[in-house]
Enzyme design. Sequence first.
Site, PDB file in Angstrom:
ATOM      1  N   TRP A 414       0.836  -1.206   0.000  1.00 37.41           N
ATOM      2  CA  TRP A 414       0.000   0.000   0.000  1.00 37.41           C
ATOM      3  C   TRP A 414       0.870   1.256   0.000  1.00 37.41           C
ATOM      4  CZ3 TRP A 414      -0.445   4.197   3.276  1.00 37.41           C
ATOM      5  CH2 TRP A 414      -1.670   4.907   3.295  1.00 37.41           C
ATOM      6  N   ASP A 481      -3.436   4.688  -2.744  1.00 31.62           N
ATOM      7  CA  ASP A 481      -4.577   5.233  -1.998  1.00 31.62           C
ATOM      8  C   ASP A 481      -4.520   6.759  -1.960  1.00 31.62           C
ATOM      9  OD1 ASP A 481      -6.824   5.260  -0.400  1.00 31.62           O
ATOM     10  OD2 ASP A 481      -5.963   4.040   1.218  1.00 31.62           O
ATOM     11  N   MET A 482      -5.635   7.385  -1.633  1.00 36.34           N
ATOM     12  CA  MET A 482      -5.691   8.840  -1.442  1.00 36.34           C
ATOM     13  C   MET A 482      -6.849   9.112  -0.486  1.00 36.34           C
ATOM     14  SD  MET A 482      -7.057  11.832  -3.734  1.00 36.34           S
ATOM     15  CE  MET A 482      -6.375  13.465  -3.780  1.00 36.34           C
ATOM     16  N   CYS A 529      -7.303   3.520  -5.569  1.00 36.29           N
ATOM     17  CA  CYS A 529      -8.133   3.587  -4.370  1.00 36.29           C
ATOM     18  C   CYS A 529      -8.125   5.030  -3.918  1.00 36.29           C
ATOM     19  CB  CYS A 529      -7.517   2.688  -3.293  1.00 36.29           C
ATOM     20  SG  CYS A 529      -8.333   2.795  -1.689  1.00 36.29           S
ATOM     21  N   GLY A 532     -11.578   4.048  -0.574  1.00 30.69           N
ATOM     22  CA  GLY A 532     -12.591   3.287  -1.328  1.00 30.69           C
ATOM     23  C   GLY A 532     -12.671   3.848  -2.729  1.00 30.69           C
ATOM     24  N   ASP A 551     -14.933   1.743   0.732  1.00 26.55           N
ATOM     25  CA  ASP A 551     -14.489   1.348   2.069  1.00 26.55           C
ATOM     26  C   ASP A 551     -15.598   0.605   2.804  1.00 26.55           C
ATOM     27  OD1 ASP A 551     -11.889   2.046   2.111  1.00 26.55           O
ATOM     28  OD2 ASP A 551     -12.154   3.966   3.123  1.00 26.55           O
TER      29      ASP A 551
HETATM   30  C1  DGJ Z   1      -8.610   3.746   2.735  1.00 25.11           C
HETATM   31  C2  DGJ Z   1      -8.705   2.493   1.922  1.00 25.11           C
HETATM   32  O1  DGJ Z   1      -9.842   2.496   1.156  1.00 25.11           O
HETATM   33  C3  DGJ Z   1      -8.654   1.310   2.871  1.00 25.11           C
HETATM   34  O2  DGJ Z   1      -8.850   0.122   2.167  1.00 25.11           O
HETATM   35  C4  DGJ Z   1      -7.327   1.326   3.577  1.00 25.11           C
HETATM   36  O3  DGJ Z   1      -6.301   1.126   2.660  1.00 25.11           O
HETATM   37  C5  DGJ Z   1      -7.144   2.631   4.321  1.00 25.11           C
HETATM   38  N1  DGJ Z   1      -7.366   3.752   3.476  1.00 25.11           N
HETATM   39  C6  DGJ Z   1      -5.774   2.711   4.922  1.00 25.11           C
HETATM   40  O4  DGJ Z   1      -5.515   3.940   5.439  1.00 25.11           O
END
Ligand code: DGJ
Length: 732
Positions: A414, A481-482, A529, A532, A551
């Site tokens: 991640w 992710d963001m 991502c 979510g 999420d």
């Molecule tokens: C948001 C993501 O959608 C989750 O699956 C997870 O990776 C968290 N962030 C981690 O901070």
Amino acid sequence: MENRLITFDERNKVFHLHNKQVSYLISVENGGTLSHLYFGKRVKEYHNQLRYPRLDRGFSGNLPGSLDRTFSRDSLPKEYSSAGEMDYHTPATVVRHSDGSNALFLTYKTYKIEDGKPDLKGLPHSWVKDKTEAQTLIITLEDKCSEFEYDLIYTIYRDRPVIVRSVKVRNNGKDSAYIEKAASMQMDFGNKDFESITLPGAHANERHMQREKIGQGIHVYSSHRGTSSHQMNILSLVDPDTNEFNGDAYGFALVYSGNHKFEVERDQFDQIHLNIGINDFNFKWKLKSGDSFQTPEVLMVYSDHGLNQMSQAFHSLIHDRIMRSKFKNQVRPILVNNWEATYFDFDEDKLRPIVDKAKKLGIEMFVLDDGWFGHRDDDNSSLGDWKVFKKKFPNGLGHFADYVHNQGLKFGLWFEPEMISYDSDLYKEHPDYLMQVPGRKPSPSRNQYILDLGREEVRDNIFKQMIKILDDGKIDYIKWDMNRHLSDIYEADLPADQQGEVYHRYVLGFYDLLNRLVTRYPNILFEGCSGGGGRFDAGAAYYTPQIWASDNSDAIARLTIQYGTSLVYPQSMLTSHVSVSPNEQNGRITPFDTRGAVAMWGDLGYELDLTKMSDEDSKKVAEQVAEYKKIRKVTQFGKFYRLKSPMNSNQCAWMTVSQDQNEAVVTVVKIMAYAQPYLTKTKLVGLDPNKQYQNIDTKEIFGGDELMNLGFYDSVEHGDFKAKMYHFKAID
Ligand code: DGJ
């Protein structure tokens, strides 16, 4: 000529883009006004008669220098209108000139037809395999006074009910000017009583289908959060009687991951006027003399057989001609992700048993989520410090990756590359990398801040940190992710009159960084991502062939989320995981089978602590994994059909059929249970009526026509939230 997809009738000045499925007609009218004639089901030939009627419309002005009161640029359906031309619809474009005026009067100048399709530099776009697959029409409009030119770019694919549009703006004048709005497309429908379908939502509650009548006025569906957002996604316009299988449906998806705006206006004559493009909120792009500006693309799909056909056209277009990753055609690995299993509370010793158990159950990849870097034990620190957290991995990340690989699993990691924490080395070294307005305190969200990705130096820093980890070749997958939206919009490198460029420059910077990584690491599977599904869009699909849909991992909440998502995005793009019950987001208790069935809608994963499961549930995971391996080729890449909507019934049903129609997987979920249940049936679609299909579990044999015409009675098993899956295979 048979092969030509675009023709121009020189005498009548009509462009016709056509293939076997759709036609798109544009004419040049009085005063060089570019008018929209038609988009819809194919016509072989346009005989130049079925024109928009000329009427003297009160308070709708006429052409400058003309006494013809029946020709009005206000009421005539057009292809692209500007502020300052006596068209009172919301303009597609606004330009602020050096004299302070925003007048622009765009008239037809010339055109060009090319084989294939041009690439858009720095922006994601649809593409062609070779030049015979599509043709592109470029119509140039000019404003003689300011010497601004607009290329309206239209690509028609030979075998798809699709037109792709974008616009390139050029400043040929002497002075700099500011683009305050530049939509990627405009379309005016002279006589359509449309309803709109959009996908609004929220974090953990994304993309619910919303269908509305379009009353007179301007209806805006937009995001100005810096990303495409959880809150609003795409637009479809449909006839009031259109349903999943019948009626006209037009779909519009922007290939862009930033601020967007879909404006639908029902005007004084009940005509529909549509603009789609980058949101003009806080947008002001300085265009120096000789410079040009390219808008993102819009994918426009037409279906004469309702929403399912529209969705299938989008699915195949996005999968085949937007995504580039080599993984798009590969079955996706079944993964276990440690986020909902451990959150931040883990170390190598705690994770190893999860890996071991995953191996036993047949799972194929372990994903190490948030918390492996810096000194991150909660979400208050370390973003920007992409170095392993030694307390959790004393022997380094490579050592743990080796462990996962030795167990026969792939290893995923991640990242959240766009963010910075105050409590980080990066902030100590480069406080100016944090996006903020001078003299003001930036707003935290999840106690984190945005990196100013518009700046190359910032992108280079993050890139260098990431490749240090990735270059050893031990990472098979990245989850990008963001976790917050943009605020405090300001770029330190830009002068005051260019601060209106920051939102778009951020998106271009995001694309640049992501592009550098996916190009350097073609063997890493990237998953998008944003908390979510906050950046679930066609632009992101160009780089990441799969995206975490929400999420919210509760199976019943996922029904509406995934149902809405399927309106545009292919099922292989959607990742979905089985998590614990009661669910962590909403406390719902759902049967294990149902959680599996719903997660198998897309790319299956598990998001729970496998070591804490009962033997019974562990057995179920092993069974689900084995079953999914049998069906995933069909469920990930087959033709997808929505059968029953959870938005307006007590059931949700969907199915996928293999391209050769030899295999089908159907899922029906009953939501609430009733003591005296109504009997319901599910009728299948997309099968070959002349083939015999066997239910793999029960061995019963049915004709394809029986399954489609009679349908089967749904199970009336006791209890809420019950799902049933059916797997059919054609037999000789
Ligand atoms: C948001 C993501 O959608 C989750 O699956 C997870 O990776 C968290 N962030 C981690 O901070």
